[in-house]
Design an enzyme around this catalytic site. Structure first.
Site, PDB file in Angstrom:
ATOM      1  N   GLY B  43      28.911  45.867  45.507  1.00  0.00           N
ATOM      2  CA  GLY B  43      29.906  45.893  44.436  1.00  0.00           C
ATOM      3  C   GLY B  43      29.841  44.599  43.641  1.00  0.00           C
ATOM      4  O   GLY B  43      28.819  43.910  43.639  1.00  0.00           O
ATOM      5  N   LEU B  44      30.937  44.277  42.972  1.00  0.00           N
ATOM      6  CA  LEU B  44      30.910  43.072  42.141  1.00  0.00           C
ATOM      7  C   LEU B  44      30.551  41.845  42.958  1.00  0.00           C
ATOM      8  O   LEU B  44      29.711  41.044  42.555  1.00  0.00           O
ATOM      9  CB  LEU B  44      32.267  42.872  41.466  1.00  0.00           C
ATOM     10  CG  LEU B  44      32.559  43.845  40.333  1.00  0.00           C
ATOM     11  CD1 LEU B  44      33.957  43.608  39.781  1.00  0.00           C
ATOM     12  CD2 LEU B  44      31.535  43.706  39.212  1.00  0.00           C
ATOM     13  N   ALA B  45      31.165  41.680  44.121  1.00  0.00           N
ATOM     14  CA  ALA B  45      30.883  40.495  44.930  1.00  0.00           C
ATOM     15  C   ALA B  45      29.454  40.544  45.469  1.00  0.00           C
ATOM     16  O   ALA B  45      28.703  39.569  45.363  1.00  0.00           O
ATOM     17  CB  ALA B  45      31.892  40.384  46.075  1.00  0.00           C
ATOM     18  N   ARG B 331      52.904  44.325  40.288  1.00  0.00           N
ATOM     19  CA  ARG B 331      52.770  45.649  40.892  1.00  0.00           C
ATOM     20  C   ARG B 331      53.750  45.895  42.033  1.00  0.00           C
ATOM     21  O   ARG B 331      54.323  46.973  42.142  1.00  0.00           O
ATOM     22  CB  ARG B 331      51.341  45.811  41.413  1.00  0.00           C
ATOM     23  CG  ARG B 331      50.369  45.852  40.275  1.00  0.00           C
ATOM     24  CD  ARG B 331      48.941  45.863  40.732  1.00  0.00           C
ATOM     25  NE  ARG B 331      48.085  46.047  39.551  1.00  0.00           N
ATOM     26  CZ  ARG B 331      46.770  46.067  39.599  1.00  0.00           C
ATOM     27  NH1 ARG B 331      46.139  45.897  40.736  1.00  0.00           N
ATOM     28  NH2 ARG B 331      46.068  46.247  38.501  1.00  0.00           N
ATOM     29  N   ARG B 457      48.393  40.894  44.648  1.00  0.00           N
ATOM     30  CA  ARG B 457      47.395  40.559  43.647  1.00  0.00           C
ATOM     31  C   ARG B 457      47.878  40.971  42.267  1.00  0.00           C
ATOM     32  O   ARG B 457      48.439  42.048  42.099  1.00  0.00           O
ATOM     33  CB  ARG B 457      46.077  41.274  43.949  1.00  0.00           C
ATOM     34  CG  ARG B 457      44.981  40.987  42.953  1.00  0.00           C
ATOM     35  CD  ARG B 457      43.675  41.628  43.337  1.00  0.00           C
ATOM     36  NE  ARG B 457      43.711  43.072  43.318  1.00  0.00           N
ATOM     37  CZ  ARG B 457      43.712  43.817  42.203  1.00  0.00           C
ATOM     38  NH1 ARG B 457      43.706  43.237  41.021  1.00  0.00           N
ATOM     39  NH2 ARG B 457      43.733  45.132  42.289  1.00  0.00           N
ATOM     40  N   LEU B 463      38.565  41.871  39.831  1.00  0.00           N
ATOM     41  CA  LEU B 463      37.238  41.751  39.236  1.00  0.00           C
ATOM     42  C   LEU B 463      36.892  40.280  39.109  1.00  0.00           C
ATOM     43  O   LEU B 463      35.765  39.849  39.369  1.00  0.00           O
ATOM     44  CB  LEU B 463      37.208  42.435  37.872  1.00  0.00           C
ATOM     45  CG  LEU B 463      37.627  43.908  37.853  1.00  0.00           C
ATOM     46  CD1 LEU B 463      37.441  44.498  36.460  1.00  0.00           C
ATOM     47  CD2 LEU B 463      36.821  44.711  38.851  1.00  0.00           C
TER      48      LEU B 463
END
Lengths: 247, 659
Positions: B43-45, B331, B457, B463
């Site tokens: 993934g992104l990481a 959130r 978060r 991201l």
């Protein structure tokens, strides 16, 4: 609703494979197509039979992993929709639904409805990038891009790499997929430096993987779940021609 | 406490990272070529770490369970990515992003880590644009921004509602470039099933080829887990079907501490559950709260349709309770407020477990702006609304389409129905400033680690963190470890530790196949999910958590006696894959409940009913709980708690208020 499912079963890449018939009842129209298959699989497991293998992951229409050929159409009857976003209200009670894997020389079947699409990765690895190492970049707003170019580049970049274009094409051509990446980068200033080499390498790799040529039937565009435009293929052809002329 | 050393560099907050970077030991290019690094997850990481480390000259092997690295679930992130660019001239700065993140996390994250994250955020945007990521732009050609929850500036960069996709494809292209150059070897359709430990260090992994079913041994001087979060412990979540905790959990069993497992993010705006067949939940991006207004009828059990309820009989409860942030509260706050209204009987839809997200006002507002822009006169109301719908479509079109397909309703005409759903896990493997777990040589990046988001978060920060870890943190911090390891030759995989590890994995597979029970894997997974959602979801209490722990223990026994896996293990076997993952989720679920039970305060996404203010807001207890709970594995169902005290030198924790 009650349905008859005609599903391609194939034990592995070497197996010949064939259709199996299943009847299934109690399907709600609020289910997604894959949830309907989940129900079938749950029942198969209950009978100690092997569930149908299929690729899926995000179930939000973005990862590109789901890949069913439903009633002769990639991702089924709804336009601009992946299999996971297709819902059972697209069908009616008593329907027979035929479900096959993608069929193309470049996408060998792994098992049942699962195919090997690693050819797409190899095409990207051959040139679908900007060669910029981490840390090289200048301030992002030093590169200004006209909004229409950015928007068109984005429209090409929206490709999810599912392979519906290949599966729908009578030539099993991957030109819509390849052109989406070529086009995305050709439209941006960042992509200019490697522009010629990129299109040449990617087309060469596409050919090496056994994908066919484009004969402009447009079925790829019609079946693409992200509605990627055929004009990208035209742009890729121009890019390819220019790259070769200039050599 | 002695066991945990966060290794935050000394000195001023603003200069810690700069000083660290200029003093971190280096590995010379020739030595890098003989060092092998394993990256699990793409993934992104994972993709950003694998490509960046390969660019530096390391030999990288990257693993993912999907058919291609481009499928990793980062791809589904919709709204955007934060960066302290201050392009909008609205007062943003590194400090402000740092402050918002620490406050948004309810003062349960490390100052040093978060400041570094804010510092490198701007570089991420630069890097992605250079790769050709087509972010949204204004007509002048410059990058566009929007707002996200928990902030009062516009610092979110985006690409329609597909920001995660575009960023991941950028990182994927960088990864594939290295694959083409031969510096990364990619293993798709491979699942990591254990870490191999030699002399107390992580030295490799055992992976299963998901096509042939064969086990493989892979050596690495270091192992990076970039394997995402564990939201699927709840069965229903916005995670991809394959997202799992297995890699992180196996690492935990090998000695890596698990940090704050109870911190779960319940996202306020998801499409509600439609029935028992539901296999996953779909997020409607937080960016929609820029323009959508959330409301429920003022009256309980109001059976009228949304359009039939007059303005004065609607309760815009977020605007009412939190006038300063309105619909853009963080959130955790928005989710609890929705639950509160539904529990009061004001929910909407057939299940009464939903609230409205309404775009009528935004459509009209945008329509009027368009009229002015186009210099039109005497325009009918219909035309204004038509223009407004076009403007909204441009901003959120893909989300509206997705909503229409799933629900069969048209969100341009009737308000969306939404309800909170599990979305992200702030908890994860405990890591120090270098992103190293408590196992030497074993790192955790992205959502897989616990580090930067505290107890909640903020939107558009996942991201940012995934890419920060992979592009800009690990390439530096891994040098601290590997510079000491240049004399270590590659260890042959016939070493007894590899043989032992493979044997152990094989035994677990055999055990699973030989149970030959009567119930499917999903049967157990759904049961686990229900326990977790009911007792360890949006609100938690001592009684419920205690019950959950015994229910999960009973479920674990049932699972190991009763699961049925058709087929064999020497072939592609999706049920076997799921079974291994659910076995790990069951063990994790117990630990999450234990952690939630231990943390008697409310903070961020963790709401203990016993710890609330008079007006129902979360009440923190800094005197007793200002620490990271890091759990050590002591056998199945047994864990030992270690505490890492959190010190705040710059930001002073206060009651978090968005009123």
């Amino acid at each position: 609703m009650n349905l008859t499912l005609k599903i391609w079963r194939q034990k592995n890449a070497k197996d010949k494979g064939g259709f199996a018939l299943y009847t299934i009842d109690g399907i709600s129209e609020d289910m997604s197509f894959l949830e309907m298959i989940d129900v079938l699989n749950e029942r198969l497991i209950g009978k100690n039979a092997e569930p149908v293998a299929f690729d899926h992951d995000c179930r939000e229409g973005i990862c590109g992993m789901c890949s069913m050929f439903i009633n002769g159409r990639a991702h089924g009857p709804w336009a601009g929709t992946t299999t996971c976003q297709l819902h059972m209200r697209a069908f009616k009670d008593g329907d027979t639904i035929t479900i096959e894997p993608w069929r193309a020389a470049g996408f060998p079947v792994v098992k049942d409805l699962v195919v090997d699409r690693s050819a797409f990765d190899r095409i990207i690895a051959s040139g679908g990038f900007v060669s910029v190492n981490t840390g090289n970049a200048k301030d992002a707003n030093n590169i200004t891009i006209p909004k229409p170019d950015a928007d068109e580049s984005f429209a090409a970049a929206a490709c999810i790499g599912c392979g519906a274009c290949v599966a729908s094409c009578k030539n099993s051509s991957a030109m819509l997929f390849v052109s989406a990446k070529v086009s995305q980068l050709a439209l941006l200033p960042q992509g200019q430096v490697e522009r010629k080499q990129r299109v040449q390498s990617m087309v060469a790799q596409m050919d090496a993987e056994g994908f066919g040529n484009c004969t402009n039937t447009g079925s790829c565009e019609a079946e693409c779940p992200k509605e990627i435009s055929l004009t990208h293929i035209a742009r890729m052809n121009r890019e390819y021609m220019m790259a070769n002329i200039m050599e | 406490m002695t066991k945990l050393n966060s290794k935050i560099p000394a000195g001023d907050l603003e200069t810690k990272w700069t000083k660290y970077k200029s003093s971190v030991p280096l590995v010379n290019p020739a030595n890098k070529r003989s060092i092998e690094i394993i990256v699990v997850g793409s993934g992104l990481a994972g993709a950003s770490a694998a490509s960046s480390l390969a660019e530096l000259g390391y030999q990288v092997k990257c693993f993912c369970f999907q058919d291609s690295p481009r499928r990793a679930h980062s791809i589904a992130a919709q709204g955007g990515i934060n960066a302290a660019k201050n392009y909008q001239n609205d007062g943003d700065s590194v400090y402000r992003l740092f402050y918002d993140t620490v406050k948004g996390g309810d003062y349960r994250a490390r100052e040093g880590n978060v400041y570094r994250l804010a510092e490198v955020s701007a570089n991420i945007i630069d890097q992605c644009v250079a790769q050709g990521v087509p972010f949204a732009r204004e007509y002048g050609g410059y990058l566009s921004n929007r707002s996200f929850g928990g902030t009062q500036v516009q610092r979110t960069f985006y690409a329609a509602g597909q920001t995660g996709q575009q960023l991941l494809l950028g990182a994927y292209s960088a990864l594939e470039r290295q694959v083409g150059l031969g510096t990364v070897k990619m293993y798709s359709r491979h699942e990591m099933l254990d870490i191999v430990m030699i002399d107390g260090k992580a030295r490799g992994i055992i992976a299963r080829d998901l096509i042939s079913g064969k086990l493989e041994r892979h050596f690495g001087h270091a192992v990076l887990l970039c394997t995402g979060g564990y939201g699927n412990v709840f069965f229903l979540s916005t995670n991809a079907m394959g997202s799992n905790v297995t890699a992180a959990w196996k690492a935990h069993k090998q000695g890596a501490f698990f940090g704050n497992p109870c911190y779960t993010q319940i996202h306020p705006t998801c499409i509600p559950v439609s029935g028992d067949h539901q296999s996953k939940l779909t997020l409607m991006s937080e960016s929609l709260r820029n323009d959508g207004r959330i409301w429920v009828p003022k009256a309980k059990n109001d059976a009228r349709k949304a359009n039939e309820i007059p303005e004065e009989e609607r309760d815009y409860y977020l605007e009412r309770r939190y006038p300063a942030f309105g619909n853009l509260v963080p959130r955790d706050v928005a989710s609890r407020a929705a639950k509160e209204r539904c529990d009061e009987g004001c929910g909407v839809g057939t299940s009464k477990m939903a609230v409205y997200l309404d775009f009528a006002a935004a459509i009209e507002r945008y329509g009027k702006i368009q009229v002015n822009k186009m210099n039109l006169h005497n325009v009918s109301k219909e035309r204004i609304l038509e223009l407004g719908k076009e403007a909204v479509k441009e901003k959120y079109g893909n989300l509206f389409d997705m909503y229409a397909k799933i629900t069969g309703e048209n969100p341009y005409e009737t308000p969306m129905r939404i309800y909170p759903a599990v979305h992200y896990t702030m908890g994860g493997l405990w890591v120090d400033y270098d992103l190293m777990t408590s196992v030497p040589g074993l790192y955790a990046l992205g959502e897989a680690n616990f580090s930067d988001h505290g107890a909640n978060r903020l939107g558009a920060s996942a991201l940012m963190q995934g890419l920060a870890d992979g592009y800009f943190v690990i390439p530096y911090t891994i040098g601290t470890y590997l510079s000491q390891d240049i004399r270590t030759k590659a260890i042959p995989t016939d070493h007894e530790a590899f043989v032992e590890a493979e044997k152990k994995v094989q035994e677990q597979l055999d055990t699973l196949m030989n149970i030959k029970g009567t119930k499917s894997v999903d049967h157990f997974h759904k049961k686990l999910g229900k326990i977790m959602w009911d007792k360890c979801g949006m609100a938690r209490n001592e009684k419920g958590l205690t019950e959950a722990i015994s229910a999960i223990r009973a479920l674990r026994e049932e699972f190991w006696k009763g699961v049925r896996i058709p087929g064999t293990q020497n072939e592609m076997n999706l049920e076997l894959e799921k079974a291994g993952r659910v076995a790990d989720f069951i063990e994790l679920g117990e630990l999450m409940c234990k952690d939630a039970l231990n943390r008697k305060e409310s903070c961020g996404g963790h709401f203990r009913e016993e710890s609330a203010t008079e007006d129902g807001e979360a009440k923190r207890d800094d005197d007793n709980f200002s620490y990271v709970a890091a759990w050590e594995f002591k056998g199945v169902g047994e864990s030992e708690l270690h505490k890492e005290e959190l010190k705040f030198d710059v930001v002073h924790p206060s009651q978090r208020s968005y009123k």
